[in-house]
Write a protein that holds these residues in place. Structure first.
Motif, short mmCIF file in Angstrom:
data_model
loop_
_atom_site.label_atom_id
_atom_site.label_comp_id
_atom_site.label_asym_id
_atom_site.label_seq_id
_atom_site.Cartn_x
_atom_site.Cartn_y
_atom_site.Cartn_z
N PHE A 85 -8.63 -47.58 3.82
CA PHE A 85 -8.67 -48.21 5.14
C PHE A 85 -8.40 -47.19 6.23
O PHE A 85 -7.60 -46.28 6.05
CB PHE A 85 -7.63 -49.34 5.22
N GLN A 86 -9.07 -47.42 7.35
CA GLN A 86 -8.89 -46.50 8.47
C GLN A 86 -7.43 -46.47 8.93
O GLN A 86 -6.91 -45.42 9.30
CB GLN A 86 -9.79 -46.95 9.63
N LYS A 89 -3.22 -49.32 5.82
CA LYS A 89 -2.77 -50.60 5.26
C LYS A 89 -1.89 -50.43 4.02
O LYS A 89 -2.13 -51.03 2.97
CB LYS A 89 -3.97 -51.48 4.89
N GLU A 163 -13.11 -43.14 7.44
CA GLU A 163 -12.45 -42.04 8.15
C GLU A 163 -11.32 -41.46 7.30
O GLU A 163 -10.18 -41.36 7.75
CB GLU A 163 -11.84 -42.61 9.43
#
Ligand SMILES: Nc1ncnc2c1ncn2[C@@H]1O[C@H](COP(=O)(O)OP(=O)(O)OP(=O)(O)O)[C@@H](O)[C@H]1O
Ligand SMILES: Nc1ncnc2c1ncn2[C@@H]1O[C@H](COP(=O)(O)OP(=O)(O)OP(=O)(O)O)[C@@H](O)[C@H]1O
Ligand SMILES: [Mg+2]
Ligand SMILES: [Mg+2]
Lengths: 219, 283, 283, 219
Positions: A85-86, A89, A163
Motif C-alpha cells: 500500500f502507498q 497500512k 509507489e
C-alpha cells in the motif's frame, strides 16, 4: 489474468477517478502504472483487490468476475494478491514481525512453514534486527520495507506495488526493484504504480500511462 | 482457522490494547455489579413478601374442653385449608413470653394463665385474601368447640395491594436496570472496537476472513465478561456482607446462583456485544 | 483563543465524530437516568418514612365533662409536645365512618355513639420513641379529665430500628449507584477520547496549546452532559408517570429539582470527565 | 538559529538514533539532511520541534534551549516551525481546508487574515478544487501537498521538510522544490530531509549527511 473492460470509476461529487479503461494483463507480466499525482494509479490497483468497486465496466481477476464475486469470497481473492500500500497500512499495535506474519496467518499455512517463510522474508529484506519494533518505532523507509515484506511473504499470484520505493534511498530502491523483478521471474504478475518515469524508461517494461483518469499510452 | 490461533490472537488482542480492555472491563464489572446487586434486593424483597404472605392465617380460639383431633380433621377437610396447628394455652403463654422477653415481669402478675388454647389455620395461597379468610372462618365458626376466630380481613387485601404494587415496581425497576446495563455494556464494547476500526479495515484488506477478525474480538468479549462477572460477584458478596452485618442481620443469598449468574450474564453480554459490534465493521 | 473559535471547534468535534458522540451520549443518558430514578426512589422512601414517623402520637381519651381548653394548654406546656388536636366524639365517629365506608351499616346498629372524645398529641421528633412516649404519656395521665392514653410503645422503637436500617441501606445503595454512574460516565468519555488520541497527538505537533485542544473536548462533554441530563430527566418523568398511574397513585416528585439536578449532574460529570480524560493525552 | 551540541539520541533497547552530532545553522540557510534509510534524518528533525528529547547534548532553537524549555512553552516553539511530516499526519476527520486552517487557528491570527492566507496557499499549491475532501479521499500525492500546505501557511521561521516529494511526480516535485527555495529566499530557514542524492548534488546547497546516526559529511 487481469482484464479491465470499459471500466469507469466515479467518486463522490462526480469526481472522475478512472474513465473508460480497457486492458488485459497476462500471467507473469510486469507492468508499470504511471501518471502524475491524482491520475488514478492507486484507484486502478484498488479496483483489482476490490477495495473499491467500479461505477461501470467489468473487471476480471484470476478466475473471478469481481462484479459478481460474493462478499464472502473477497478474502480468498485478497489472499492471492499481495499489496504494497502507498500508505503502508501497517497494524500499529503489532510488531514488525507480527505484521508480516499476519499476512500468512490469514491463509491456512501450517505454523512451521509460517515461521520458516517469515524468517526467510525478514532476512531477505534485512529487517530481522528490527523484528520486535512497532511501526511507530521504525523510520519511514523501514515501514515501507515492512509493507513490502508483508506483500511478498505470501508468494502471491499477483503483486500490486503502489509507489513501493517512495521512501527508500537509491540503494534500497534498487534492491527492491531487483526483488520485484525476481519474484516476477518466478511467475508472479506484478503491477507497480510509480511516478518515476526515468526508472520506467530504463526498465523497458510494459507501461499503462494514466492522465486524469484516462489511459493515454499503453504499450 | 485453528482454535489455537484464535485464542492466541484473542489474548494478543487484549494485551495489545491493554488500557482499552481495562477501561471497558471496569465498566462491564460495575454494570454487572449493579445488576447483581439489584437482583439481590429483588430476591430478598420477594422472600420477605412471601414470608409476610405466609403469615396470613386464621386463629380459632377453643372452648375449654374440646375434641382437638376431630376438630383438626374437620377443619382440614375445608377446601383451602392447608394446615392446622394446635397451640395449647401453655404454649401460647410461652410464645408470648419469648416475644416480650424484656417485659417478662409483666406476665408474672397474672395468677392464672389467661390465654385460651387455639388452632392456627394455614391457608392455601389462593385463599389468603379477605374473601377467602371470611369464607373459611365462617365455616370454622360452625364447628363445635370453636369459641371465636380472628383474622386480618380488609387489612389483608390492603397488604396484598401494597405487596403487588411493590413487586410490580421492583420488577419495573429491575427491567430498567437490566436494559440499562445491557445497553451500557454493549455501547462500551462498541466503543472499544470502534477505536480499532482502522485495524479491522487493514485486516480485511490483507485478506482476513470475517471470522478470523471476529473470533479474537469475541474471545476478548468472553474474557471481559468472565472477569467482569467475577469482579461483579466479588463486589456483590462484599456488599451482601456489609448489608448483613450492619443492617439486616440476615438476608437471602445463594452463593452459586449469584456466582454462575454473574459470570453467565457477563459472558453472554460480552460475546454478543463484541459480536454485534464487530459485525458493523465487517460489512 | 477566542470563545467563538472554541465553540465552533467544539461543535465540529461533535459533528465530526457523530457516532462516537452518540454512543457515549446514550451511555451518559442511561447512567444519569438510573441515578435520577434512584434519587426518586430514595426521596419517596424518605418521605414515606417521615410520614410514618409523624403518625406517632399519643391519644388521650377524655372523661365525659372535661375542660378542654385548660387541658390543652396544660398538655402543650409539657416538654416535647408539639401540638394537641381535639377530636370530639362525633368527629371520631365520622372519621371511623370515612375509613370504613363500605361497612357503613355496621355502625348504624349502635343506638348511641360509643366513641369517647379524645385529644391527639403530636410530639417533637426527639420524643417519638418508646421512652419519650412513655414519659409524656405518664405526665398526661396525671392531668384531670384524662381517662386513658394509648400509644405505640415498644412497637415504635421496633419501627424506628427498621426505618433506620432501610434508610441506611438505601443510602448505601445510592452511594454505590452514584459511584458506579460517575465511573461509567468517566470511562465512557475516556474511551471516546481514547479513540481520538492520534488526532490529539497531531494537534500537539502542529502547535496547538493544551487549552486549544482541551476546550472543544470540554465543550463536547458539556453538550453531552446537558443533553444526557435532559434525556435522563425525560425518562425519569415517564417512569414517574407510569409508577404513579399503575402502582402508587401518588409519589413525591419535584419537577424543577429533578430537572436541574439531572442537567447539573450531566454537565458537571461531562466537563470533568472529558477534562480529566483529555488531560492524560496532553502530558 | 539552530544549534546541536554533542547531541546523542538513544531509543529504547539501546538503539542508536543519533550519535554525538554537532552543527550550527544560521538564519536563512537551506540545508539538506541526507542519508540512507534509518540513518536518523527524521530523528534529527524531531529533536528540533521537540517531539523527541535527546539522551545527551544541548539543542538550541531560535532563542530557546530545548533542554530547559517548559512544557507550557512547547506550543510556542512549534508555532514558529512548519513541519512537513514524512507520514503527513493529517487529521483524518477534517477536510483538506480544515487541516490547513488548523495550523493557522492555533496561532492568534484574526479570522479575516486567516481566510486570506488560507486561500492564497491552497491556490498556490493547486489544492483549491479538493478543499472539501477528506484525507482518505485524496491520492497519496495530494495528501503530501496538504501536508506541505499546512507547513507553509503559517510563514514559519523554520521549515522542516521530511521527504516532502516522496509521493510526487517529477513536475510537482520540481514545483515544490521551487517553493521551498522561494520561501527560503524570503528568509525562512529550511531543513529538508531526503534520500535523493542526485537532487541534492544538483542544488549545490549545504548538506548534513548521516549514516547510522553519525554525521559523516557536513559541508
Ligand atoms: N475515496 C475517494 N473519494 C473521492 N475521491 C477520491 C477518492 N479516492 C481517490 N479520489 C480522487 O481520485 C483521483 C485519483 O486518485 P488516486 O489515488 O488513484 O491517484 P494516484 O494516481 O494514486 O495519485 P498519487 O500518485 O498521488 O498517489 C484523485 O484526484 C483523488 O483525489
Ligand atoms: N520511537 C522509536 N523507538 C525506537 N527506535 C526508533 C524510534 N524512532 C526511530 N527509531 C529508529 O531510529 C533509526 C533512525 O530513524 P529515523 O526515522 O530518524 O530514520 P530516517 O533517517 O528518517 O530514515 P528514513 O529515510 O527511512 O525515513 C531507525 O533505525 C529507527 O528504527
Ligand atoms: Mg496513489
Ligand atoms: Mg525518516
Amino acid at each position: 489474468m487481469i482484464s479491465f473492460n470499459r471500466v469507469t470509476k466515479i467518486y463522490q461529487k462526480d469526481w472522475v477517478g478512472l474513465k473508460d479503461i480497457t486492458f488485459q494483463i497476462k500471467q507473469g507480466e510486469f507492468i508499470f502504472v504511471c501518471g502524475p499525482t491524482g491520475a488514478g494509479k492507486s484507484t486502478l490497483l484498488k479496483l483489482i483487490y476490490k477495495d473499491e468497486d467500479p461505477t461501470e465496466g467489468i473487471i476480471k481477476v484470476l478466475d473471478w468476475n469481481l462484479g459478481t464475486l460474493r462478499k464472502n469470497n473477497i478474502p480468498q481473492l485478497r489472499r492471492k494478491i499481495g499489496v504494497i500500500f502507498q500508505d503502508f497500512k501497517l497494524l500499529q499495535d503489532r510488531t514488525l514481525e507480527e505484521n508480516v506474519a499476519f499476512a500468512l496467518e490469514v491463509t491456512d499455512i501450517p505454523p512451521r512453514d509460517l515461521r520458516k517463510k517469515l524468517m526467510e522474508t525478514l532476512t531477505y529484506l534485512r529487517l530481522s534486527h528490527k523484528r520486535f519494533s512497532y511501526p511507530f518505532q521504525l523510520s519511514g523507509g523501514e515501514q515501507q520495507k515492512v509493507a513490502i515484506a508483508r506483500a511478498l511473504v505470501r508468494d502471491p499470484y499477483i503483486l500490486l506495488a503502489d509507489e513501493p520505493t517512495g521512501n527508500l534511498d537509491a540503494k534500497s530502491s534498487q534492491e527492491i526493484m531487483n526483488t520485484l523483478f525476481d519474484i516476477n521471474y518466478k511467475g508472479t504478475t506484478v503491477l507497480m504504480a510509480t511516478h518515476d518515469l526515468k526508472l520506467v524508461k530504463k526498465m523497458k517494461k510494459r507501461m499503462i500511462y494514466l492522465e486524469e483518469g484516462k489511459l493515454t499510452t499503453h504499450n | 482457522m485453528s482454535l489455537q490461533i484464535s485464542i492466541r490472537e484473542g489474548i494478543k488482542t487484549i494485551t495489545r490494547n491493554g488500557s482499552l480492555f481495562f477501561l471497558s472491563l471496569l465498566v462491564v464489572s460495575i454494570s454487572l455489579f449493579l445488576l447483581s446487586l439489584f437482583g439481590l434486593v429483588t430476591i430478598n424483597l420477594y422472600y420477605s413478601l412471601r414470608i409476610l404472605d405466609e403469615k396470613i392465617e386464621i386463629i380459632a380460639f377453643l372452648d375449654e374442653p374440646a375434641d382437638i383431633t376431630t376438630l383438626k380433621s374437620n377443619i382440614l377437610k375445608i377446601h383451602g385449608v392447608r394446615d392446622v396447628i394446635y397451640v395449647s394455652s401453655d404454649q401460647a403463654l410461652k410464645e408470648l413470653q419469648r416475644e416480650l422477653k424484656e417485659t417478662e415481669e409483666v406476665l408474672s402478675i397474672f395468677e392464672e394463665n389467661p390465654l385460651p388454647a387455639s388452632l392456627r389455620i394455614k391457608l392455601d395461597a389462593d385463599y389468603r385474601n379477605a374473601q377467602g379468610l371470611e369464607d373459611i372462618s365462617g365455616k370454622i365458626m360452625l364447628l363445635r368447640g370453636v369459641k371465636e376466630t380472628i383474622y386480618g380481613g380488609e387489612l389483608v387485601d390492603q397488604l396484598k395491594k401494597i405487596t403487588k404494587a411493590i413487586t410490580a415496581f421492583d420488577i419495573g425497576l429491575l427491567l430498567i436496570i437490566v436494559f440499562s446495563v445491557i445497553f451500557v455494556i454493549f455501547q462500551t464494547i462498541k466503543l472499544t472496537i470502534f477505536a480499532r476500526s482502522r485495524e479491522i479495515e487493514i485486516m480485511k484488506l490483507v485478506g482476513a476472513s470475517a471470522s478470523f477478525i471476529a473470533v479474537p474480538f469475541a474471545f476478548e468479549g468472553f474474557v471481559q465478561g468472565f472477569v467482569g462477572g467475577l469482579i461483579a460477584f466479588v463486589l456483590t458478596i462484599i456488599t451482601y456482607q456489609i448489608a448483613v452485618v450492619y443492617f439486616f442481620g440476615e438476608l437471602y443469598f445463594h452463593f452459586w446462583w449469584f456466582f454462575f449468574g454473574d459470570i453467565a450474564c457477563g459472558i453472554i453480554f460480552g460475546i454478543i456485544g463484541s459480536g454485534v459490534a464487530v459485525q458493523r465493521f465487517l460489512k
